[in-house]
Design a protein around this motif. Structure first.
Motif, short mmCIF file in Angstrom:
data_model
loop_
_atom_site.label_atom_id
_atom_site.label_comp_id
_atom_site.label_asym_id
_atom_site.label_seq_id
_atom_site.Cartn_x
_atom_site.Cartn_y
_atom_site.Cartn_z
N GLN A 1 -8.11 8.96 -14.60
CA GLN A 1 -8.22 9.67 -15.87
C GLN A 1 -7.70 8.82 -17.02
O GLN A 1 -8.30 8.77 -18.10
N LEU A 2 -6.60 8.12 -16.80
CA LEU A 2 -6.05 7.25 -17.84
C LEU A 2 -6.89 5.99 -18.05
O LEU A 2 -7.06 5.53 -19.17
N LEU A 3 -7.41 5.44 -16.94
CA LEU A 3 -8.24 4.24 -17.06
C LEU A 3 -9.49 4.52 -17.89
O LEU A 3 -9.97 3.65 -18.63
N ALA A 4 -10.00 5.72 -17.79
CA ALA A 4 -11.21 6.07 -18.52
C ALA A 4 -10.98 6.08 -20.03
O ALA A 4 -11.94 6.01 -20.81
N GLN A 5 -9.72 6.15 -20.45
CA GLN A 5 -9.40 6.19 -21.87
C GLN A 5 -9.20 4.79 -22.47
O GLN A 5 -9.02 4.66 -23.68
N CYS B 1 2.52 0.88 -8.14
CA CYS B 1 2.84 -0.52 -8.41
C CYS B 1 3.05 -0.77 -9.90
O CYS B 1 2.17 -0.50 -10.73
N MET B 2 4.20 -1.33 -10.23
CA MET B 2 4.55 -1.65 -11.61
C MET B 2 3.56 -2.64 -12.22
O MET B 2 3.08 -2.45 -13.34
N ALA B 3 3.23 -3.70 -11.49
CA ALA B 3 2.34 -4.73 -12.02
C ALA B 3 0.93 -4.19 -12.23
O ALA B 3 0.27 -4.51 -13.23
N ALA B 4 0.45 -3.36 -11.30
CA ALA B 4 -0.89 -2.80 -11.42
C ALA B 4 -0.99 -1.92 -12.66
O ALA B 4 -2.01 -1.93 -13.37
N LYS B 5 0.06 -1.17 -12.92
CA LYS B 5 0.05 -0.32 -14.12
C LYS B 5 0.09 -1.18 -15.38
O LYS B 5 -0.67 -0.94 -16.33
N PHE C 1 0.79 -1.22 0.00
CA PHE C 1 0.00 0.00 0.00
C PHE C 1 0.82 1.27 0.00
O PHE C 1 0.36 2.31 0.45
N PHE C 2 2.07 1.21 -0.51
CA PHE C 2 2.86 2.44 -0.50
C PHE C 2 2.24 3.52 -1.39
O PHE C 2 2.50 4.70 -1.21
N HIS C 3 1.39 3.12 -2.36
CA HIS C 3 0.72 4.13 -3.19
C HIS C 3 -0.25 4.98 -2.38
O HIS C 3 -0.56 6.11 -2.76
N LEU C 4 -0.73 4.47 -1.24
CA LEU C 4 -1.66 5.23 -0.41
C LEU C 4 -0.96 6.31 0.40
O LEU C 4 -1.62 7.20 0.95
N ASP D 1 -0.10 5.19 -10.89
CA ASP D 1 -0.75 3.96 -10.48
C ASP D 1 -2.24 4.03 -10.83
O ASP D 1 -2.84 5.10 -10.75
N PRO D 2 -2.86 2.92 -11.25
CA PRO D 2 -4.30 2.99 -11.57
C PRO D 2 -5.16 3.40 -10.38
O PRO D 2 -6.26 3.92 -10.57
N GLU D 3 -4.65 3.19 -9.16
CA GLU D 3 -5.38 3.61 -7.97
C GLU D 3 -4.73 4.83 -7.32
O GLU D 3 -4.84 5.04 -6.11
N CYS D 4 -4.06 5.64 -8.14
CA CYS D 4 -3.45 6.89 -7.66
C CYS D 4 -4.47 7.68 -6.85
O CYS D 4 -5.57 7.97 -7.34
N VAL D 5 -4.11 8.03 -5.63
CA VAL D 5 -5.09 8.68 -4.74
C VAL D 5 -5.35 10.12 -5.15
O VAL D 5 -6.30 10.74 -4.64
N GLN D 6 -4.53 10.66 -6.05
CA GLN D 6 -4.79 12.01 -6.57
C GLN D 6 -5.71 11.99 -7.80
O GLN D 6 -6.05 13.03 -8.33
#
Length: 411
Positions: free
Chosen positions: A349-353, A324-328, A236-239, A339-344
């Motif tokens: 925005q990228l997933l929506a594309q 996370c490298m794998a999540a991306k 959870f370091f992305h959090l 990260d796809p779950e970037c808290v910002q």
């Protein structure tokens, strides 16, 4: 251990530039599994006939001992269904390689629990993804909750202390964090939380199961309050971009301090990135595992200073390192992006594309699922209870009242 490239003063820098040997590694002994969890990162189910032999597995353990690897995370599949599991566990322990293995509990009988409780080199992680049967069994299969609880009861009764209750966090169990902690406390276990990655079969269900943005904040706040009592590894370091750094490794350790050996001996940079893009070599090659760890071009690239890409302009980059490298990778996002779950919210925005049909997204390198169509692969299978021949002539009180492996002789 020393760095593979340069000397640095901070411990986190030692990790970032890589070590001569992994602190720990994940080793999937077999793809065989009695379950078919919908989010299985290795798409396990059926055994691969090419899996390492007992002799080859022992040779890997000999290397780990020589490299002074602290311990190995054994998984699968369900590692305990491999016929030589107990032999390999004893061999590792007798060669000063500690073993932490993950299990759904299918073979943690009272006798097995006593055997494990007497071994100081062994730690066990019981997988459970719901604090109630309703939530857990929807992901792991009907009967899997009762099986895991029975395993914890057996370990507790045998006097096993601080074994782990291992939970993959989903949008359905985020509200159950307090209940998971209470469940762990009840059996003298320690709670371990891991992130749902879009790997293996998890790629098929990630959009439906990964925590929503508000739940990410809920989980972060819960970890800030309870993190000193809960294990998270580098999940959870992305959090940390919410503000305060969380306990655990706030850094992607892929190819630096961790890696994966799969059942056929392939070595991947990350346990969550089973794809040719992250394949570093095979332990059957000349030089063995040590040769892969120390000489792989992939690992050398991962240990070099990384370009954070677009994320370096974000004020939180030094905290989350881009995630996370794998999540991306498996969600189709650039590795030097958010990260796809970037808290910002940059990942959203990228997933929506992305194409709605997920066409063009990377596919896992292997699939040993019990079923091969996408719809079937994402449906968990029920626990199958196999009875001894002498039991077929009598009617049990119920499948729940009688242990499914009663009478099983463990080597």
């Amino acid at each position: 251990m020393t760095t593979t490239t340069q000397d640095t003063s901070r411990l986190v820098d030692l990790f970032e530039y890589g070590l001569d040997a992994p602190i720990c590694l994940t080793w999937e002994l077999t793809y065989a599994c009695n379950l078919s969890c919908s989010h299985c990162l290795s798409s396990s189910g059926r055994r691969d006939p090419r899996e390492l032999s007992t002799a080859e597995a022992k040779a890997v353990i000999d290397e780990l001992q020589a490299m002074q690897v602290f311990y190995v995370n054994i998984g699968g599949g369900e590692p305990t269904v491999r016929p030589d599991f107990w032999e390999l566990l004893d061999y590792a322990c007798s060669h000063q390689v500690g073993v932490k293995f993950s299990t759904n509990g299918v073979r943690i009988t009272p006798e097995a629990a006593e055997r494990l409780a007497a071994n100081d080199y062994v730690d066990i992680q019981i997988s459970l993804d719901g604090a109630t049967a309703e939530v857990n069994d929807a992901v792991r299969g009907k009967g899997s909750y009762d099986m895991a609880i029975r395993a914890m009861e057996n370990l507790s009764a045998a006097g096993m202390k601080n074994f782990k209750l291992s939970v993959v966090c989903t949008r359905h169990n985020i509200p159950q964090m307090d209940a998971f902690k209470a469940l762990a406390d009840r059996y003298g276990a320690q709670l371990r939380l891991t992130r749902l990655r879009p790997s293996g079969r998890g790629a098929d269900v990630w959009d439906e199961l990964h925590p929503l943005p508000a739940q990410q904040r809920e989980l972060y706040d819960w970890l800030v309050a309870h993190g000193d009592q809960v294990l998270t590894g580098d999940s959870f370091f992305h959090l940390s971009a919410f503000g305060e750094a969380l306990p655990g490794l706030n850094l992607c350790g892929a190819g630096r301090v961790v890696c994966l050996i799969d059942p056929v001996g392939d070595v991947y940079a990350c346990p969550f990135a089973i794809h040719d893009e992250f394949l570093a070599g095979n332990v059957r090659e000349p030089g063995g595992f040590a040769g892969v760890w120390r000489g792989s071009e992939l690992f050398q690239r991962l240990r070099a200073p990384q370009n954070g890409g677009a994320c370096t302009s974000c004020a939180f980059y030094d905290t989350c390192k881009g995630g996370c490298m794998a999540a991306k990778f498996f969600t189709g996002l650039p590795l030097d992006g958010p990260d796809p779950e970037c808290v910002q919210g940059y990942g959203e925005q990228l997933l929506a594309q992305r194409p709605h049909d997920r066409s063009g997204l990377p596919q896992p390198a292997v699939d040993h699922s019990h079923r091969t169509t996408r719809a079937a692969r994402t449906k968990p299978v029920d626990v199958t209870l196999v009875r001894r021949r002498e039991d077929l002539d009598r009617t049990p009180v119920s499948e729940c009242a009688e242990h499914p492996l009663a009478g099983l002789r463990l080597a």
